[in-house]
Design a protein around this motif. Structure first.
Motif, mmCIF file in Angstrom:
data_model
loop_
_atom_site.group_PDB
_atom_site.id
_atom_site.type_symbol
_atom_site.label_atom_id
_atom_site.label_comp_id
_atom_site.label_asym_id
_atom_site.label_seq_id
_atom_site.Cartn_x
_atom_site.Cartn_y
_atom_site.Cartn_z
ATOM 1 N N ASP A 217 1.627 43.799 19.853
ATOM 2 C CA ASP A 217 0.329 44.457 19.897
ATOM 3 C C ASP A 217 0.377 45.804 19.187
ATOM 4 N N ALA A 218 -0.680 46.109 18.443
ATOM 5 C CA ALA A 218 -0.747 47.366 17.699
ATOM 6 C C ALA A 218 -0.987 48.566 18.615
ATOM 7 N N GLU A 219 -1.478 48.342 19.832
ATOM 8 C CA GLU A 219 -1.739 49.442 20.755
ATOM 9 C C GLU A 219 -0.461 50.084 21.305
ATOM 10 N N VAL A 220 0.635 49.346 21.301
ATOM 11 C CA VAL A 220 1.885 49.853 21.863
ATOM 12 C C VAL A 220 2.478 50.877 20.902
ATOM 13 N N SER A 221 2.797 52.047 21.433
ATOM 14 C CA SER A 221 3.369 53.094 20.590
ATOM 15 C C SER A 221 4.799 52.713 20.179
ATOM 16 N N PRO A 222 5.283 53.255 19.064
ATOM 17 C CA PRO A 222 6.651 52.935 18.631
ATOM 18 C C PRO A 222 7.713 53.308 19.672
ATOM 19 N N SER A 223 7.534 54.417 20.359
ATOM 20 C CA SER A 223 8.531 54.802 21.368
ATOM 21 C C SER A 223 8.537 53.830 22.544
ATOM 22 N N GLU A 224 7.363 53.350 22.918
ATOM 23 C CA GLU A 224 7.285 52.372 24.004
ATOM 24 C C GLU A 224 7.892 51.037 23.570
ATOM 25 N N ARG A 225 7.672 50.655 22.307
ATOM 26 C CA ARG A 225 8.247 49.420 21.794
ATOM 27 C C ARG A 225 9.773 49.514 21.765
ATOM 28 N N ARG B 123 11.555 51.283 23.744
ATOM 29 C CA ARG B 123 11.965 51.186 25.151
ATOM 30 C C ARG B 123 12.046 49.726 25.600
#
Length: 130
Positions: free
Chosen positions: A52-60, A62
């Protein structure tokens, strides 16, 4: 029966894998009011987390680290148990992967996993008493 140092290390690696595996179980389980099946809910979450594009890179990152950590710990547990069965020593790459797993657990703030993994590294690196 006395456990060898490598068998103790193997059990500690397995113990340290329980927290990230438990986190995945909670993340993938369906919400109580949704009425979805486990597989549908897990698929939807994995699709959200990794595509999903909504997920930030740092969260991805993680989520990726959270996926890698239990796989590494289970692999280390199996390898050290096998080395203990063969009366061998823990290879350098095994110890190196253990330190990498400890650092990943610290980065994810999973202190119990990091402590158990560091204890496993201590036992895996000890020389057998002759």
């Amino acid at each position: 029966m006395k456990l060898s140092e490598l068998r103790i290390a193997s059990l500690e690696f397995a113990l340290s894998a329980t927290l990230p595996l438990g986190v995945w179980l909670v993340l993938l389980s369906p919400e109580a009011f949704s009425g979805e099946s486990f597989l549908r809910s897990a698929g939807a979450f994995l699709s959200y987390a990794f595509t999903d594009a909504e997920v930030s890179p740092s969260e991805r990152v993680r989520y990726i680290l959270l996926a890698v950590l239990p796989a590494m710990l289970v692999l280390l547990s199996v390898v050290t148990w096998r080395q203990a069965s063969l009366k061998g020593r823990c290879e350098f790459w095994c110890i190196y992967l253990g330190w990498v797993a400890t650092v990943i657990a610290l980065a994810l703030f999973y202190w119990p996993s990091a402590i158990a993994c560091a204890m496993a590294m201590y036992h895996a690196g000890k020389r057998p008493a002759d």
